[in-house]
Design an enzyme around this catalytic site. Structure first.
Site, PDB file in Angstrom:
ATOM      1  N   GLU A 114       0.814  -1.209   0.000  1.00 32.89           N
ATOM      2  CA  GLU A 114       0.000   0.000   0.000  1.00 32.89           C
ATOM      3  C   GLU A 114       0.841   1.251   0.000  1.00 32.89           C
ATOM      4  O   GLU A 114       2.035   1.214   0.298  1.00 32.89           O
ATOM      5  CB  GLU A 114      -0.940  -0.001   1.199  1.00 32.89           C
ATOM      6  CG  GLU A 114      -0.252  -0.136   2.515  1.00 32.89           C
ATOM      7  CD  GLU A 114      -1.247  -0.505   3.598  1.00 32.89           C
ATOM      8  OE1 GLU A 114      -1.776   0.424   4.201  1.00 32.89           O
ATOM      9  OE2 GLU A 114      -1.484  -1.687   3.840  1.00 32.89           O
ATOM     10  N   CYS A 162       0.684   2.648   8.503  1.00 29.23           N
ATOM     11  CA  CYS A 162       1.379   1.550   7.823  1.00 29.23           C
ATOM     12  C   CYS A 162       0.668   0.215   7.918  1.00 29.23           C
ATOM     13  O   CYS A 162       0.402  -0.271   9.002  1.00 29.23           O
ATOM     14  CB  CYS A 162       2.729   1.299   8.471  1.00 29.23           C
ATOM     15  SG  CYS A 162       3.700   2.719   8.671  1.00 29.23           S
TER      16      CYS A 162
HETATM   17  N1  SAH Z   1      10.375   0.429   9.301  1.00 29.06           N
HETATM   18  C1  SAH Z   1      10.538   1.873   9.250  1.00 29.06           C
HETATM   19  C2  SAH Z   1       9.422   2.549   8.481  1.00 29.06           C
HETATM   20  C3  SAH Z   1       8.120   2.252   9.080  1.00 29.06           C
HETATM   21  S1  SAH Z   1       6.786   3.257   9.101  1.00 29.06           S
HETATM   22  C4  SAH Z   1      10.616   2.425  10.663  1.00 29.06           C
HETATM   23  O1  SAH Z   1      10.434   1.673  11.608  1.00 29.06           O
HETATM   24  O2  SAH Z   1      10.898   3.594  10.822  1.00 29.06           O
HETATM   25  C5  SAH Z   1       7.141   4.874   9.482  1.00 29.06           C
HETATM   26  C6  SAH Z   1       6.798   5.345  10.884  1.00 29.06           C
HETATM   27  O3  SAH Z   1       5.447   5.070  11.272  1.00 29.06           O
HETATM   28  C7  SAH Z   1       7.692   4.714  11.929  1.00 29.06           C
HETATM   29  O4  SAH Z   1       8.159   5.717  12.778  1.00 29.06           O
HETATM   30  C8  SAH Z   1       6.741   3.784  12.633  1.00 29.06           C
HETATM   31  O5  SAH Z   1       7.208   3.485  13.925  1.00 29.06           O
HETATM   32  C9  SAH Z   1       5.455   4.579  12.599  1.00 29.06           C
HETATM   33  N2  SAH Z   1       4.234   3.816  12.836  1.00 29.06           N
HETATM   34  C10 SAH Z   1       3.966   2.525  12.555  1.00 29.06           C
HETATM   35  N3  SAH Z   1       2.727   2.197  12.926  1.00 29.06           N
HETATM   36  C11 SAH Z   1       2.168   3.307  13.434  1.00 29.06           C
HETATM   37  C12 SAH Z   1       0.890   3.606  14.004  1.00 29.06           C
HETATM   38  N4  SAH Z   1      -0.042   2.678  14.107  1.00 29.06           N
HETATM   39  N5  SAH Z   1       0.671   4.864  14.444  1.00 29.06           N
HETATM   40  C13 SAH Z   1       1.619   5.814  14.330  1.00 29.06           C
HETATM   41  N6  SAH Z   1       2.845   5.602  13.818  1.00 29.06           N
HETATM   42  C14 SAH Z   1       3.115   4.358  13.391  1.00 29.06           C
END
Ligand code: SAH
Length: 350
Positions: A89, A335
């Site tokens: 996505e 995500c």
């Molecule tokens: N694997 C990478 C990219 C992931 S997504 C990482 O860990 O950074 C990007 C951001 O969204 C990351 O900071 C992740 O921790 C955050 N994230 C993931 N799920 C989330 C959610 N449900 N609510 C808010 N932020 C979230």
């Protein structure tokens, strides 16, 4: 699965054209067509060359299978289908300074963060550089952009997957996305978010790519971080800070910490003070975001008041920080939420 033509850079396309005995200018035609987000079958090349390519390469490696538009803010969420039937996505957000697309780097993820929907079914596979790039190319086209006047101007590697767990393809993607004559997204307009894979952070510092590096911190002590992020058992916060310092020394670029505010976990006054102490004096910025609640997970978002109090404490301590709006929450903006809902329904053949 056939090969992905969008994996190739211009020089590699020139070699391919030469190999097929085609005229040199075909490479430019092909490159332009691909970068415009076209299928191979839509690019005006000779019928024989097209057939030869289609025998080896995917016509459309990334297809838009569904589009969801947020009623709140116009953010669009895309469900893409890959050639092998896997789903990923992406999100397209309009901002004052340009339009940002959030892209995925892996199908699923193996980092296991407790708040994240991308990791629910584990890692399925890495995306190739061309599959990452194609997400941008097809959305740019769909949104009415072309190579001169682009609809997508900024990219964040914050979709599903851990970019540094797919290091080589991600580096190749960044290089191909900025290539002359292509979609021309400068590394300065690319943000790469990592959960803190220390060896890759150090390696990345030496690539000479002026990308915005973002580190998902979400806690200020290893013990607390380990409660939601299993990666904390492999790399400590102090190792992450050393890698950040190395990155700054090598590139002169500030880095960003991402801190998701989760009720009852990491958003009290003491947490804000601990974070301020941890990052004070460092060449960094802190991005706060309230958790986007994921229904498969029991964690809850911090309320708005707690979020502003947290921000206030950081600011009082002289820390550069912002509280980001959470866009597209009505369409599963976080995500992996969309893909997870599809896996649950078992709609696609995965
Ligand atoms: N694997 C990478 C990219 C992931 S997504 C990482 O860990 O950074 C990007 C951001 O969204 C990351 O900071 C992740 O921790 C955050 N994230 C993931 N799920 C989330 C959610 N449900 N609510 C808010 N932020 C979230």
């Amino acid at each position: 699965m056939k090969k992905i033509l969008q994996d190739l850079n211009f020089t590699e396309l020139e070699e391919l054209v030469f190999f097929y005995g085609e005229k040199k200018y075909r490479a430019k035609q092909l490159f332009e067509g691909l970068m415009q987000g076209k299928r191979i079958s839509d690019i005006p090349i000779s019928a024989t060359f097209r057939e030869a390519l289609l025998a080896k390469f995917e016509d459309e490696p990334v297809k838009i299978r569904e589009t969801f538009v947020s009623k709140e803010d116009g953010t669009k969420k895309f469900l893409f289908e890959l050639a092998d039937g896997n789903l990923i996505e992406g999100v397209f957000m309009r901002y004052k300074y340009g339009n940002t697309q959030c892209v995925s780097t892996q199908v699923g993820c193996r980092m296991g963060c407790k708040f994240c929907a991308s990791t629910l079914g584990g890692l399925v596979r890495n995306l190739t550089a061309g599959e990452i790039l194609s997400q941008i190319l097809v959305v740019n086209r769909l949104e009415g952009g072309n190579l001169k006047d682009r609809a997508v101007t900024n990219v964040v590697l914050m979709g599903s997957g851990e970019p540094f767990d797919n290091y080589d393809n991600v580096i190749k993607f960044i290089k191909n996305a900025s290539a002359e004559g292509g979609i021309c997204i400068s590394p300065r307009n690319v943000s790469l978010s990592t959960c803190g894979l220390v060896p890759q952070m150090k390696k990345f510092a030496e690539e000479g790519l002026p990308v915005n590096l973002t580190i998902s911190l979400h806690a200020s002590s290893d013990e607390e971080r380990g409660r939601t992020m299993p990666v904390a058992n492999a790399y400590s916060i102090s190792e992450i800070m050393d890698a950040c310092a190395y990155y700054f020394k090598k590139t002169g670029r500030r880095y960003i910490f991402e801190y998701t505010l989760i009720a009852g976990e990491n958003c009290d006054k003491e947490h804000a003070e601990a974070l301020a102490k941890l990052v004070k004096g460092k060449p960094c910025h802190v991005n706060l975001i309230r958790l986007n609640e994921v229904k498969e997970r029991s964690l809850l978002a911090a309320d708005e008041k707690a979020a502003y109090r947290f921000l206030g404490i950081l600011e009082k301590n002289g820390i550069s920080a912002t509280l980001r709006r959470s866009l597209g929450s009505d369409i599963g903006g976080a995500c992996g939420q969309l893909r997870a809902s599809y896996l649950e329904k078992k709609a696609p053949p995965i």
